[in-house]
Design a protein around this motif. Structure first.
Motif, PDB file in Angstrom:
ATOM      1  N   MET A   1       0.927  -0.830   0.229  1.00 54.82           N
ATOM      2  CA  MET A   1      -0.139  -0.262   0.053  1.00 54.82           C
ATOM      3  C   MET A   1       1.148   1.456  -0.158  1.00 54.82           C
ATOM      4  SD  MET A   1      -3.426  -0.335   0.017  1.00 54.82           S
ATOM      5  CE  MET A   1      -3.760   0.612   0.947  1.00 54.82           C
ATOM      6  N   ASN A   2       0.396   2.434  -0.894  1.00 55.36           N
ATOM      7  CA  ASN A   2       1.349   3.126  -0.740  1.00 55.36           C
ATOM      8  C   ASN A   2       0.308   4.871  -0.341  1.00 55.36           C
ATOM      9  OD1 ASN A   2       3.319   2.337  -2.506  1.00 55.36           O
ATOM     10  ND2 ASN A   2       2.149   2.296  -3.848  1.00 55.36           N
ATOM     11  N   PHE A   3       1.121   5.304   0.441  1.00 55.17           N
ATOM     12  CA  PHE A   3       0.254   6.476   1.679  1.00 55.17           C
ATOM     13  C   PHE A   3       0.716   7.131   1.155  1.00 55.17           C
ATOM     14  CE2 PHE A   3      -0.113   2.414   3.940  1.00 55.17           C
ATOM     15  CZ  PHE A   3      -1.010   1.990   3.805  1.00 55.17           C
ATOM     16  N   LEU A   4      -0.175   8.608   1.685  1.00 56.59           N
ATOM     17  CA  LEU A   4       0.362  10.446   1.399  1.00 56.59           C
ATOM     18  C   LEU A   4      -0.333  10.603   2.901  1.00 56.59           C
ATOM     19  CD1 LEU A   4       1.501  12.956   0.316  1.00 56.59           C
ATOM     20  CD2 LEU A   4      -0.215  12.910  -0.746  1.00 56.59           C
ATOM     21  N   LEU A   5       0.580  11.238   3.858  1.00 63.05           N
ATOM     22  CA  LEU A   5       0.063  11.471   5.379  1.00 63.05           C
ATOM     23  C   LEU A   5       0.199  13.308   5.204  1.00 63.05           C
ATOM     24  CD1 LEU A   5       2.298   9.513   7.932  1.00 63.05           C
ATOM     25  CD2 LEU A   5      -0.271   9.035   6.893  1.00 63.05           C
ATOM     26  N   LYS A   6      -0.972  14.025   5.170  1.00 62.45           N
ATOM     27  CA  LYS A   6      -1.035  15.575   5.252  1.00 62.45           C
ATOM     28  C   LYS A   6      -1.203  16.251   6.255  1.00 62.45           C
ATOM     29  CE  LYS A   6      -2.160  17.228   1.788  1.00 62.45           C
ATOM     30  NZ  LYS A   6      -1.129  17.155   0.422  1.00 62.45           N
ATOM     31  N   ALA A   7      -0.329  17.248   6.435  1.00 63.80           N
ATOM     32  CA  ALA A   7      -0.386  17.798   7.868  1.00 63.80           C
ATOM     33  C   ALA A   7       0.326  17.119   8.593  1.00 63.80           C
ATOM     34  CB  ALA A   7      -1.681  18.913   7.562  1.00 63.80           C
ATOM     35  N   ALA A   8       1.539  16.585   8.802  1.00 61.90           N
ATOM     36  CA  ALA A   8       1.815  15.438   9.827  1.00 61.90           C
ATOM     37  C   ALA A   8       2.940  16.302  10.794  1.00 61.90           C
ATOM     38  CB  ALA A   8       1.719  13.929   9.483  1.00 61.90           C
ATOM     39  N   THR A   9       2.483  16.314  12.186  1.00 58.61           N
ATOM     40  CA  THR A   9       3.982  16.876  12.617  1.00 58.61           C
ATOM     41  C   THR A   9       4.679  15.507  13.167  1.00 58.61           C
ATOM     42  OG1 THR A   9       2.330  19.131  13.486  1.00 58.61           O
ATOM     43  CG2 THR A   9       3.926  18.508  14.781  1.00 58.61           C
ATOM     44  N   VAL A  10       5.477  16.298  12.913  1.00 60.65           N
ATOM     45  CA  VAL A  10       6.997  15.096  13.322  1.00 60.65           C
ATOM     46  C   VAL A  10       7.693  14.841  14.195  1.00 60.65           C
ATOM     47  CG1 VAL A  10       9.268  14.205  12.375  1.00 60.65           C
ATOM     48  CG2 VAL A  10       7.463  14.757  10.936  1.00 60.65           C
ATOM     49  N   ILE A  11       7.606  14.033  15.699  1.00 59.43           N
ATOM     50  CA  ILE A  11       8.492  14.364  16.108  1.00 59.43           C
ATOM     51  C   ILE A  11       9.246  13.089  16.884  1.00 59.43           C
ATOM     52  CG2 ILE A  11       7.872  14.136  19.563  1.00 59.43           C
ATOM     53  CD1 ILE A  11       6.193  16.541  17.980  1.00 59.43           C
ATOM     54  N   ASP A  12      10.257  13.184  16.094  1.00 60.34           N
ATOM     55  CA  ASP A  12      11.753  12.757  16.409  1.00 60.34           C
ATOM     56  C   ASP A  12      12.839  13.207  16.383  1.00 60.34           C
ATOM     57  OD1 ASP A  12      13.390  10.524  15.949  1.00 60.34           O
ATOM     58  OD2 ASP A  12      12.913  10.391  13.639  1.00 60.34           O
ATOM     59  N   PRO A  13      13.439  13.140  17.155  1.00 55.54           N
ATOM     60  CA  PRO A  13      14.687  13.909  17.251  1.00 55.54           C
ATOM     61  C   PRO A  13      15.577  13.472  16.428  1.00 55.54           C
ATOM     62  CG  PRO A  13      14.005  13.894  19.936  1.00 55.54           C
ATOM     63  CD  PRO A  13      12.462  13.211  18.146  1.00 55.54           C
ATOM     64  N   SER A  15      15.140  13.054  13.468  1.00 56.93           N
ATOM     65  CA  SER A  15      14.424  13.766  11.968  1.00 56.93           C
ATOM     66  C   SER A  15      14.789  15.067  12.031  1.00 56.93           C
ATOM     67  CB  SER A  15      14.005  12.996  12.096  1.00 56.93           C
ATOM     68  OG  SER A  15      13.166  13.297  10.944  1.00 56.93           O
ATOM     69  N   PRO A  16      15.950  15.516  10.529  1.00 57.30           N
ATOM     70  CA  PRO A  16      15.734  16.383  10.282  1.00 57.30           C
ATOM     71  C   PRO A  16      14.483  17.478   9.987  1.00 57.30           C
ATOM     72  CG  PRO A  16      16.315  15.286   8.308  1.00 57.30           C
ATOM     73  CD  PRO A  16      15.866  14.041   9.170  1.00 57.30           C
ATOM     74  N   PHE A  17      13.230  16.287   9.969  1.00 58.86           N
ATOM     75  CA  PHE A  17      12.248  16.883  10.375  1.00 58.86           C
ATOM     76  C   PHE A  17      11.434  17.053  11.459  1.00 58.86           C
ATOM     77  CE2 PHE A  17      12.913  14.849   6.128  1.00 58.86           C
ATOM     78  CZ  PHE A  17      12.702  15.956   5.137  1.00 58.86           C
ATOM     79  N   HIS A  18      12.006  16.980  12.263  1.00 59.08           N
ATOM     80  CA  HIS A  18      11.533  16.977  13.672  1.00 59.08           C
ATOM     81  C   HIS A  18      11.048  18.392  14.123  1.00 59.08           C
ATOM     82  CE1 HIS A  18      11.081  16.450  18.125  1.00 59.08           C
ATOM     83  NE2 HIS A  18      12.318  16.914  18.721  1.00 59.08           N
ATOM     84  N   HIS A  19      10.277  18.173  14.765  1.00 53.56           N
ATOM     85  CA  HIS A  19       8.618  19.683  14.875  1.00 53.56           C
ATOM     86  C   HIS A  19       9.045  20.131  13.730  1.00 53.56           C
ATOM     87  CE1 HIS A  19      10.448  20.334  19.451  1.00 53.56           C
ATOM     88  NE2 HIS A  19       9.034  18.913  18.857  1.00 53.56           N
ATOM     89  N   GLN A  20       8.611  19.603  12.623  1.00 47.53           N
ATOM     90  CA  GLN A  20       8.360  20.189  10.950  1.00 47.53           C
ATOM     91  C   GLN A  20       6.871  20.012  11.114  1.00 47.53           C
ATOM     92  OE1 GLN A  20      10.473  20.991   7.963  1.00 47.53           O
ATOM     93  NE2 GLN A  20      12.604  20.982   9.123  1.00 47.53           N
ATOM     94  N   THR A  21       5.750  20.409  10.496  1.00 48.67           N
ATOM     95  CA  THR A  21       4.645  19.588   9.965  1.00 48.67           C
ATOM     96  C   THR A  21       4.475  19.894   7.944  1.00 48.67           C
ATOM     97  OG1 THR A  21       3.195  21.326  11.903  1.00 48.67           O
ATOM     98  CG2 THR A  21       2.145  20.133   9.767  1.00 48.67           C
ATOM     99  N   ILE A 363      12.491   9.354  10.617  1.00 53.19           N
ATOM    100  CA  ILE A 363      12.036   9.592   9.887  1.00 53.19           C
ATOM    101  C   ILE A 363      12.833  10.621   9.014  1.00 53.19           C
ATOM    102  CG2 ILE A 363       9.754  10.702   9.410  1.00 53.19           C
ATOM    103  CD1 ILE A 363       8.631  10.367  12.277  1.00 53.19           C
ATOM    104  N   ASP A 364      12.910  10.059   7.871  1.00 53.47           N
ATOM    105  CA  ASP A 364      13.826  10.187   6.386  1.00 53.47           C
ATOM    106  C   ASP A 364      13.554   9.772   5.658  1.00 53.47           C
ATOM    107  OD1 ASP A 364      15.277  12.296   5.798  1.00 53.47           O
ATOM    108  OD2 ASP A 364      17.000  11.800   6.666  1.00 53.47           O
ATOM    109  N   LYS A 365      13.809  10.198   4.822  1.00 52.48           N
ATOM    110  CA  LYS A 365      13.712  10.145   3.288  1.00 52.48           C
ATOM    111  C   LYS A 365      14.694   9.125   2.830  1.00 52.48           C
ATOM    112  CE  LYS A 365      12.463  14.325   0.851  1.00 52.48           C
ATOM    113  NZ  LYS A 365      13.506  16.478   0.274  1.00 52.48           N
ATOM    114  N   GLY A 366      13.959   8.124   1.855  1.00 54.16           N
ATOM    115  CA  GLY A 366      14.420   6.759   2.156  1.00 54.16           C
ATOM    116  C   GLY A 366      14.734   5.843   3.025  1.00 54.16           C
ATOM    117  N   ASN A 367      14.399   5.668   4.183  1.00 52.17           N
ATOM    118  CA  ASN A 367      13.962   4.957   5.182  1.00 52.17           C
ATOM    119  C   ASN A 367      12.974   4.269   5.528  1.00 52.17           C
ATOM    120  OD1 ASN A 367      16.438   5.465   6.466  1.00 52.17           O
ATOM    121  ND2 ASN A 367      16.072   7.377   7.555  1.00 52.17           N
TER     122      ASN A 367
END
Length: 416
Positions: A1-13, A15-21, A363-367
């Motif tokens: 299955m393929n998924f697109l999570l919309k407007a998700a706030t990342v909680i992962d220190p 990850s380069p996307f930590h605290h970003q929506t 939580i990062d691209k390619g993982n």
């Protein structure tokens, strides 16, 4: 299955996307893209949820089901569904089945039964044959079959030489040994915490000393042998201090605490509700404060639900005759999120992965996508409507919880 999570706030220190929506695109189980705004394409399921937050998949280091042998309590299939709906993408399954998980064949059965599931099941092999505390089980063979650690669930190793040999032997393959912290000679026939409340209720008590003596002994053995020791579900202030001092010495010791020992005290026992009959027993507010401090300073490595389904025939009976245990998967996030900061909550729900050496990807691209989905806001009263387990023996019924869990995306599957 393929998924697109919309407007998700990342909680992962990590990850380069930590605290970003952000929007997160997952294709064939891999995080394909993360960006502020991604468009939905064909063959992709769009997921838009209120105040969606995502973190690395949660891992529970102490879960019991029943199958094989006690399917009336919980099956593996339904148990893994409960775990997914509770936000856990990985669980360590205790060996308290019938037969006991003490051979490579029994480990292989559990791995085969749980394959192709969104939630990864990691068997804990029994430390001793039939968990009888007499002879070591075939630890190496079980590890080769997929066991991630070795311990007898809720059964203390009374023979110190047996634990010494286990710690020495397991070093040959970097094995993790679990030792349940209770001196049975001190605990005797006790059922609840030994203090004022047990006296008022006329219930036989288990003193904190029973736990602390065993931990002291085990730490002495660890200092002598080397190796890696995990002490599950500690419950007293002194236990925290003992482990803190051992870590300061450089010993390879880790520990966990159950969610109910961070929230409930022995005052709950006045109702004689058998859902509060757990091992270790519920302790005092002073112990809770010390346990919380242990989490904050890193002495306590992880929090577990210590999920233990017990059928109604063995719970809805006189307190003396009731079996120990409470379910906890469904309530763990809401309870922790009520008493810890959000980042602390996520940390104690994911940190067990490193201790038990299971996959721990940011939580990062390619993982690989190994995600827990939740909303940390809002309060509700935990009720039977929240219970998905076959057994309903929850110690948290009627308690207020904060936030709610949407589900998981893991192993290329989504349960939301």
């Amino acid at each position: 299955m393929n998924f697109l999570l919309k407007a998700a706030t990342v909680i992962d220190p990590s990850s380069p996307f930590h605290h970003q929506t952000v929007d997160i695109l997952i294709e064939n189980g891999i995080i394909k893209d993360i960006d502020a705004l991604l468009e939905v394409s064909e063959n992709v399921e769009e997921i838009k949820l209120h105040n969606l937050h995502v973190s690395k998949g949660w891992f529970d280091s102490s879960v019991s089901y029943g199958e094989p042998g006690y399917e009336e309590r919980e099956t593996i299939e339904n148990g893994l569904f409960v775990a997914a709906k509770s936000g856990f993408t990985g669980i360590a399954l205790n060996p308290n089945t019938l037969p006991i998980t003490d051979t490579s064949a029994s480990v292989g059965f559990l791995k085969g039964k749980s394959s192709q599931n969104a939630v990864s099941l990691y068997p804990i092999g029994a430390l001793t044959v039939k968990s009888e505390g007499v002879d070591l089980a075939e630890l190496y063979d079980m590890q080769q079959a997929g066991a991630i650690a070795f311990g007898d669930y809720k059964k203390a190793i009374q023979n110190p030489n047996l634990l010494k040999i286990a710690l020495l032997y397991a070093q040959n393959f970097d094995g993790l040994v679990l030792s349940y912290p209770q001196d049975n000679n001190i605990a005797g026939k006790g059922m609840v915490h030994e203090e004022e409340q047990s006296t008022l209720l006329g219930l036989k008590g288990i003193p904190a000393l029973a736990e602390e003596l065993q931990i002291s002994r085990d730490l002495f053995l660890l200092e002598y042998t080397g190796g890696k020791l995990h002490i599950p579900t500690i419950s007293t202030a002194k236990s925290v201090q003992l482990i803190r001092e051992a870590k300061a010495k450089g010993l390879q010791v880790t520990c966990s605490v159950s969610a109910h020992h961070l929230y409930l005290t022995d005052q709950e026992l006045s109702s004689f509700d058998t859902n509060y009959k757990v091992l270790p027993p519920l302790r005092t507010q002073k112990d809770i404060e010390a346990l919380l401090e242990g989490i904050k300073d890193g002495t306590i490595d992880m929090v577990t639900s210590d999920h233990q389904p017990i059928d109604i025939e063995h719970k809805k009976v006189e307190f003396d005759n009731a079996k120990y245990g409470t379910i906890g998967l469904e309530s763990t996030f809401g309870i922790l999120n009520s008493i810890l900061s959000l980042e602390q909550t996520i940390n104690v729900l994911t940190s067990g992965r490193d201790v038990f050496k299971v996959e721990n990807l940011s939580i990062d691209k390619g993982n690989k996508a190994n995600l827990s989905l939740f909303n940390p806001k809002g309060t509700t009263t935990f009720s039977l409507d929240h219970v998905l387990s076959t057994s309903k023996n929850s110690a948290f019924l009627g308690k207020e919880i904060t936030g709610n869990v949407y589900g998981v995306i893991s192993n290329g599957k989504g349960i939301i």
